[in-house]
Scaffold this motif. Sequence first.
Motif, PDB file in Angstrom:
ATOM      1  N   TRP A   1       0.835  -1.208   0.000  1.00 26.02           N
ATOM      2  CA  TRP A   1       0.000   0.000   0.000  1.00 26.02           C
ATOM      3  C   TRP A   1       0.867   1.255   0.000  1.00 26.02           C
ATOM      4  O   TRP A   1       0.574   2.228  -0.696  1.00 26.02           O
ATOM      5  CB  TRP A   1      -0.922   0.007   1.215  1.00 26.02           C
ATOM      6  N   ILE A   2       1.940   1.261   0.785  1.00 27.91           N
ATOM      7  CA  ILE A   2       2.804   2.445   0.877  1.00 27.91           C
ATOM      8  C   ILE A   2       3.439   2.761  -0.477  1.00 27.91           C
ATOM      9  O   ILE A   2       3.407   3.905  -0.949  1.00 27.91           O
ATOM     10  CB  ILE A   2       3.890   2.218   1.951  1.00 27.91           C
ATOM     11  N   LEU A   3       4.031   1.751  -1.119  1.00 29.77           N
ATOM     12  CA  LEU A   3       4.696   1.975  -2.407  1.00 29.77           C
ATOM     13  C   LEU A   3       3.687   2.317  -3.501  1.00 29.77           C
ATOM     14  O   LEU A   3       3.944   3.173  -4.361  1.00 29.77           O
ATOM     15  CB  LEU A   3       5.503   0.728  -2.791  1.00 29.77           C
ATOM     16  N   SER A   4       2.522   1.635  -3.479  1.00 25.42           N
ATOM     17  CA  SER A   4       1.490   1.916  -4.492  1.00 25.42           C
ATOM     18  C   SER A   4       0.957   3.342  -4.343  1.00 25.42           C
ATOM     19  O   SER A   4       0.752   4.046  -5.337  1.00 25.42           O
ATOM     20  CB  SER A   4       0.345   0.909  -4.365  1.00 25.42           C
TER      21      SER A   4
ATOM     22  N   ALA B   1       2.533   5.887  -3.035  1.00 24.55           N
ATOM     23  CA  ALA B   1       3.584   6.808  -3.473  1.00 24.55           C
ATOM     24  C   ALA B   1       3.606   6.922  -4.993  1.00 24.55           C
ATOM     25  O   ALA B   1       3.747   8.026  -5.546  1.00 24.55           O
ATOM     26  CB  ALA B   1       4.936   6.330  -2.951  1.00 24.55           C
ATOM     27  N   ALA B   2       3.468   5.785  -5.680  1.00 23.90           N
ATOM     28  CA  ALA B   2       3.458   5.801  -7.143  1.00 23.90           C
ATOM     29  C   ALA B   2       2.226   6.524  -7.676  1.00 23.90           C
ATOM     30  O   ALA B   2       2.314   7.310  -8.637  1.00 23.90           O
ATOM     31  CB  ALA B   2       3.508   4.374  -7.677  1.00 23.90           C
ATOM     32  N   LEU B   3       1.062   6.307  -7.057  1.00 20.67           N
ATOM     33  CA  LEU B   3      -0.165   6.978  -7.491  1.00 20.67           C
ATOM     34  C   LEU B   3      -0.068   8.486  -7.269  1.00 20.67           C
ATOM     35  O   LEU B   3      -0.524   9.291  -8.095  1.00 20.67           O
ATOM     36  CB  LEU B   3      -1.364   6.411  -6.729  1.00 20.67           C
ATOM     37  N   PHE B   4       0.518   8.884  -6.134  1.00 18.67           N
ATOM     38  CA  PHE B   4       0.658  10.312  -5.844  1.00 18.67           C
ATOM     39  C   PHE B   4       1.609  10.986  -6.841  1.00 18.67           C
ATOM     40  O   PHE B   4       1.396  12.139  -7.243  1.00 18.67           O
ATOM     41  CB  PHE B   4       1.186  10.503  -4.415  1.00 18.67           C
ATOM     42  N   TYR B   5       2.645  10.245  -7.240  1.00 16.12           N
ATOM     43  CA  TYR B   5       3.628  10.819  -8.174  1.00 16.12           C
ATOM     44  C   TYR B   5       3.044  10.962  -9.576  1.00 16.12           C
ATOM     45  O   TYR B   5       3.171  12.011 -10.213  1.00 16.12           O
ATOM     46  CB  TYR B   5       4.884   9.942  -8.194  1.00 16.12           C
TER      47      TYR B   5
ATOM     48  N   SER C   1      -6.026   4.519  -3.862  1.00 13.95           N
ATOM     49  CA  SER C   1      -5.262   4.212  -2.660  1.00 13.95           C
ATOM     50  C   SER C   1      -6.175   3.723  -1.536  1.00 13.95           C
ATOM     51  O   SER C   1      -5.866   2.747  -0.843  1.00 13.95           O
ATOM     52  CB  SER C   1      -4.480   5.448  -2.208  1.00 13.95           C
ATOM     53  N   VAL C   2      -7.306   4.402  -1.367  1.00  9.29           N
ATOM     54  CA  VAL C   2      -8.262   3.994  -0.323  1.00  9.29           C
ATOM     55  C   VAL C   2      -8.850   2.622  -0.631  1.00  9.29           C
ATOM     56  O   VAL C   2      -8.993   1.767   0.262  1.00  9.29           O
ATOM     57  CB  VAL C   2      -9.377   5.055  -0.181  1.00  9.29           C
ATOM     58  N   VAL C   3      -9.192   2.379  -1.895  1.00  5.83           N
ATOM     59  CA  VAL C   3      -9.740   1.082  -2.289  1.00  5.83           C
ATOM     60  C   VAL C   3      -8.732  -0.034  -2.019  1.00  5.83           C
ATOM     61  O   VAL C   3      -9.079  -1.105  -1.492  1.00  5.83           O
ATOM     62  CB  VAL C   3     -10.139   1.087  -3.782  1.00  5.83           C
ATOM     63  N   LEU C   4      -7.456   0.218  -2.355  1.00  6.58           N
ATOM     64  CA  LEU C   4      -6.416  -0.779  -2.095  1.00  6.58           C
ATOM     65  C   LEU C   4      -6.270  -1.032  -0.605  1.00  6.58           C
ATOM     66  O   LEU C   4      -6.121  -2.188  -0.166  1.00  6.58           O
ATOM     67  CB  LEU C   4      -5.092  -0.302  -2.695  1.00  6.58           C
ATOM     68  N   LEU C   5      -6.315   0.026   0.211  1.00  9.52           N
ATOM     69  CA  LEU C   5      -6.181  -0.133   1.657  1.00  9.52           C
ATOM     70  C   LEU C   5      -7.343  -0.946   2.225  1.00  9.52           C
ATOM     71  O   LEU C   5      -7.143  -1.820   3.084  1.00  9.52           O
ATOM     72  CB  LEU C   5      -6.115   1.242   2.327  1.00  9.52           C
ATOM     73  N   ILE C   6      -8.549  -0.667   1.750  1.00 10.82           N
ATOM     74  CA  ILE C   6      -9.718  -1.430   2.208  1.00 10.82           C
ATOM     75  C   ILE C   6      -9.575  -2.900   1.841  1.00 10.82           C
ATOM     76  O   ILE C   6      -9.858  -3.800   2.647  1.00 10.82           O
ATOM     77  CB  ILE C   6     -11.011  -0.846   1.610  1.00 10.82           C
ATOM     78  N   TRP C   7      -9.093  -3.151   0.607  1.00  6.02           N
ATOM     79  CA  TRP C   7      -8.915  -4.529   0.178  1.00  6.02           C
ATOM     80  C   TRP C   7      -7.868  -5.245   1.030  1.00  6.02           C
ATOM     81  O   TRP C   7      -8.051  -6.421   1.400  1.00  6.02           O
ATOM     82  CB  TRP C   7      -8.516  -4.595  -1.292  1.00  6.02           C
ATOM     83  N   ILE C   8      -6.803  -4.568   1.394  1.00  6.33           N
ATOM     84  CA  ILE C   8      -5.765  -5.166   2.238  1.00  6.33           C
ATOM     85  C   ILE C   8      -6.348  -5.529   3.605  1.00  6.33           C
ATOM     86  O   ILE C   8      -6.094  -6.620   4.139  1.00  6.33           O
ATOM     87  CB  ILE C   8      -4.565  -4.201   2.382  1.00  6.33           C
ATOM     88  N   PHE C   9      -7.150  -4.617   4.186  1.00  6.79           N
ATOM     89  CA  PHE C   9      -7.770  -4.903   5.482  1.00  6.79           C
ATOM     90  C   PHE C   9      -8.741  -6.085   5.390  1.00  6.79           C
ATOM     91  O   PHE C   9      -8.776  -6.948   6.275  1.00  6.79           O
ATOM     92  CB  PHE C   9      -8.502  -3.661   6.011  1.00  6.79           C
TER      93      PHE C   9
END
Length: 499
Positions: free
Chosen positions: A370-373, A375-379, A395-403
């Motif tokens: 999530w952190i690297l993804s 960062a890449a999305l923000f860039y 980013s939020v969708v990825l974080l929810i999926w990880i949880f």
Amino acid sequence: MTEAKRYHPLTIVLKLWKLVKVSFVIAMYLFVIKFGSDSTFLIYGRIAFFVLIGVSVLVILLKWMTHKYKLDDASFHLYEGVFTKSGRTIPFAKIQNVNRHRTLFHRLFNVTSIRFETGLTGEEAAVEFEVISLVEADNMEKHATSPVPDEPATAHDGEAAAESYAEAVNPRRIVHFKPTKKDVVRASFTSLSFLVLIPLLASFYSKIDEIFPMKQEAKGLFSILKESWWIAAILLVVLIVVSVAFGIARTFVKYGKYEISSDSDRIYITKGLIDETVFSILKQRVQAVEITQSVLKRLLGLAEVKLISAGGLGDGEDELEISTLYPFLPVQRAYEMISEILPAYEVTREMKRLPAKSLWVRMLRPSWLWILSTAALFYFKPRLLGFEQTWWVLSVVLLIWIFVSRWLDYTNTRYVLKDNFIQFKTGSLTTALFVSKREKILEVKVTRSVVQKWLGLASIGTMNRAKPVRHAGIDDAPVELAESFVKWYMGRRKEIKVE
């Protein structure tokens, strides 16, 4: 066998056929597609093609003339080398499992291939005979896998051997499972094999288009479909029907002749309607059993049971499938079959769950994905449909999926230590139930991070012989389990047997 002998003469034919298949595409390009071209590159390419084909044919003939083999009471002896001679010896005691494979080529000539897998690595990992008579394969398998050498078997003719070769090694087999037509249909939908037709058609179209340009015809077809909805609907229905029929036919060819059987010493798995594979393994060589379920299989109450062996399981896609006790077994039948085939193994449905604090550790553990993804999305800040804030939504969708994935993994994780058996169940969407005996485990490991020490947790793991080495275990287990786990493994000293 006392004298070294050459391999079957049809080995030459098989290798020549493989050479033709490999060089067919190149030959089509050089002599059909580019026919009449005076390009210097193509002229030298054609010369090089003939030179390579000639050298390859010569090497095939020389290898057949110089490579030999023989068996004694304890080992295979293989002699190789065209100019530099070499020999190697493979003891029968190293053989973990046996794999027979009969392609259409083998069926036409009433022969088979046989591969003896060992627990070794590198060039000595297997002893393979690409072409061998059915009778000799039977005699060889009996000789190599029996504690006491048997007298050579005989057969009146090749047809009789073809009908009985699957039973010739040991006639006292118990058949545990044969799929019915209903099982095959269910397998075709569960495996989603009906979806394979679409990429196959797309691949076929692209290859045809490279030789015969069809873009204009395709554009004309699409324009007709846009103008007439009923033609498009009919084509869609036809495509669905053909896809389903293709999926069922493909599954039937693959699993229609599936059979799981066993005798007092070995387990046999037969699969394939056209290309037939017969896999056999000594029960005492099974290192562990794994039951896996995808989301779709859990919904349908199905499971896949795999035998983990120290020997290799073949080549290509068969390597992942050949040791499977049918990929679409009803769950209850899967548990029953393990007990029937491997009485020494016990599989229990009653397992312990992780404590609640294990969930908090998992949820609060940093996710580098999530952190690297993020960062890449923000860039790069990608836009979807012109929406400028797409990056943080993703980013939020990825974080929810990880949880969600971590929560599912927590709820699915189970464990149990029972007598000389250990069971782990792990996974989020796809779950895997791992069962092994203490005497089959080579090594155990207990690790504890700083956070785990604060909360009284630990990660435990096991290592079994396999190719590659099979690791299993669970994270964030109670420290009491880790202590019991180490003491449990120390009891292996009383059970260990040298194989």
